[in-house]
Design a protein around this motif. Structure first.
Motif, PDB file in Angstrom:
ATOM      1  N   SER A 238       4.239  -2.629  -3.500  1.00 54.74           N
ATOM      2  CA  SER A 238       5.511  -2.232  -2.900  1.00 54.74           C
ATOM      3  C   SER A 238       6.594  -3.171  -3.392  1.00 54.74           C
ATOM      4  O   SER A 238       6.332  -4.331  -3.726  1.00 54.74           O
ATOM      5  CB  SER A 238       5.421  -2.294  -1.377  1.00 54.74           C
ATOM      6  OG  SER A 238       6.699  -2.090  -0.781  1.00 54.74           O
ATOM      7  N   LEU A 241       9.357  -5.327   1.439  1.00 57.63           N
ATOM      8  CA  LEU A 241       8.428  -5.917   2.402  1.00 57.63           C
ATOM      9  C   LEU A 241       8.281  -5.053   3.648  1.00 57.63           C
ATOM     10  O   LEU A 241       7.181  -4.881   4.178  1.00 57.63           O
ATOM     11  CB  LEU A 241       8.917  -7.313   2.786  1.00 57.63           C
ATOM     12  CG  LEU A 241       7.952  -8.186   3.587  1.00 57.63           C
ATOM     13  CD1 LEU A 241       6.685  -8.458   2.786  1.00 57.63           C
ATOM     14  CD2 LEU A 241       8.633  -9.498   3.977  1.00 57.63           C
ATOM     15  N   THR A 244       5.802  -2.120   3.176  1.00 57.41           N
ATOM     16  CA  THR A 244       4.464  -2.425   2.678  1.00 57.41           C
ATOM     17  C   THR A 244       3.427  -2.060   3.730  1.00 57.41           C
ATOM     18  O   THR A 244       3.464  -2.581   4.848  1.00 57.41           O
ATOM     19  CB  THR A 244       4.343  -3.909   2.325  1.00 57.41           C
ATOM     20  OG1 THR A 244       5.313  -4.234   1.327  1.00 57.41           O
ATOM     21  CG2 THR A 244       2.950  -4.223   1.786  1.00 57.41           C
ATOM     22  N   THR A 255       3.123  -7.018  -2.287  1.00 61.25           N
ATOM     23  CA  THR A 255       4.572  -6.837  -2.275  1.00 61.25           C
ATOM     24  C   THR A 255       5.181  -7.727  -3.351  1.00 61.25           C
ATOM     25  O   THR A 255       4.862  -8.920  -3.421  1.00 61.25           O
ATOM     26  CB  THR A 255       5.186  -7.206  -0.921  1.00 61.25           C
ATOM     27  OG1 THR A 255       4.543  -6.465   0.111  1.00 61.25           O
ATOM     28  CG2 THR A 255       6.674  -6.907  -0.896  1.00 61.25           C
TER      29      THR A 255
END
Length: 310
Positions: A238, A241, A244, A255
């Motif tokens: 991702s 954040l 995620t 992340t």
């Protein structure tokens, strides 16, 4: 000099253009005369307020702008790799700064800067650093191999488009997800397969690849929906954040929060100069219309980056 700043971040905040003293480069830093600076979603995040969050502490004034293309104007002590007048690109990768790239001049650490590409103008070059580095670092986090499949969501966007092209150039099978109207654009970037974002992503992926893809880069920040398209034990990255997901079914979930990297900037510039990375500019604005540029970005639907020009 003029600089775009936010003084009171929040949902009702506006970006202002203010007059400030021209900054001086300290040891290991350079000052860039800005020719062009891209407008990115992170600028909206700064405007809406990141102070007092895990990303940055509160301050009286926030600089706006991460991407820059321009020329070296001055160098600080111990800088030997750049000289005044040299065309460069760079990334202002700190949130907690009072001045950033959307300005007449910006000071960056020398490691955040690379010689500019020679085959495109500064407006196009300004779209490289933030999205290009994010794509490279996200791909490195999941390390897709030629024998594996890679799902990229948001494949028509800034990060997603670069990721499609970089992965395809490495021989990776790319399954791209974007709006149905973007299929031809995404396939032209190198996607092998296309899934309209209006479809059920996990089901559509499994129609192509039973069990799910080996790896996924979630540039559209769909979170669990994208992870559900990944096979058990697969790898997912991702770029947000907050989006995620929890690593279900033995998946590895990572992340990536972008950072400046001189070697990676050089690699991106080389890809541009060899014709292996496509730069897309949606429109340009003068620096004094940066607020209008942010409003247009927030409205959505752009293909390519908006760029402000001092």
């Amino acid at each position: 000099m003029r600089a775009a700043v936010v003084r009171s971040p929040g949902l009702e905040a506006v970006v202002e253009l203010v007059e400030v003293p021209t900054p001086q480069p300290g040891r290991g830093a350079v000052r860039i005369k800005v020719a062009a600076a891209a407008v990115n979603p992170v600028d909206l995040m700064v405007r809406n307020g990141v102070g007092g969050t895990p990303f940055a502490a509160p301050r009286d004034q926030w600089g706006i702008g991460w991407d820059v293309a321009g020329t070296i104007d001055a160098v600080g002590a111990d800088v030997t790799e750049f000289v005044p007048g040299q065309p460069v690109i760079g990334l202002s990768d700190r949130l907690d700064v009072s001045l950033a790239a959307q300005a007449d001049y910006v000071v960056l650490e020398a490691g955040n800067v690379a010689p500019a590409p020679t085959t495109v103008n500064s407006i196009a070059a300004a779209t490289i650093p933030l999205n290009g580095l994010t794509a490279l670092q996200a791909l490195a986090a999941i390390d897709p191999q030629p024998a594996e499949s890679l799902l990229i969501t948001g494949a028509a966007g800034g990060v997603g488009g670069y990721a499609v092209e970089l992965a395809a150039a490495a021989g990776i099978r790319v399954i791209a997800s974007a709006a149905a109207a973007d299929e031809q654009v995404v396939r032209a970037l190198g996607a092998t397969d296309f899934i309209p974002r209006e479809s059920s992503l996990p089901d559509a992926v499994r129609e192509l690849i039973p069990g799910g893809v080996d790896t996924a880069l979630d540039a559209a920040t769909l979170g669990p929906q994208t992870l559900a398209a990944v096979r058990a034990g697969g790898r997912f990255v991702s770029i947000n954040l907050a989006a995620t997901p929890i690593p279900l079914r033995g998946t590895k979930v990572t992340t990536v929060l972008v950072h400046a990297d001189r070697k990676q900037l050089d690699d991106l510039v080389a890809a541009v100069d060899t014709g292996n990375l496509t730069l897309r500019v949606a429109d340009t604005y003068p620096l004094d219309a940066v607020a209008a540029a942010q409003q247009r970005l927030a409205a959505g639907g752009l293909r390519g980056r908006l760029v402000v020009i001092p």
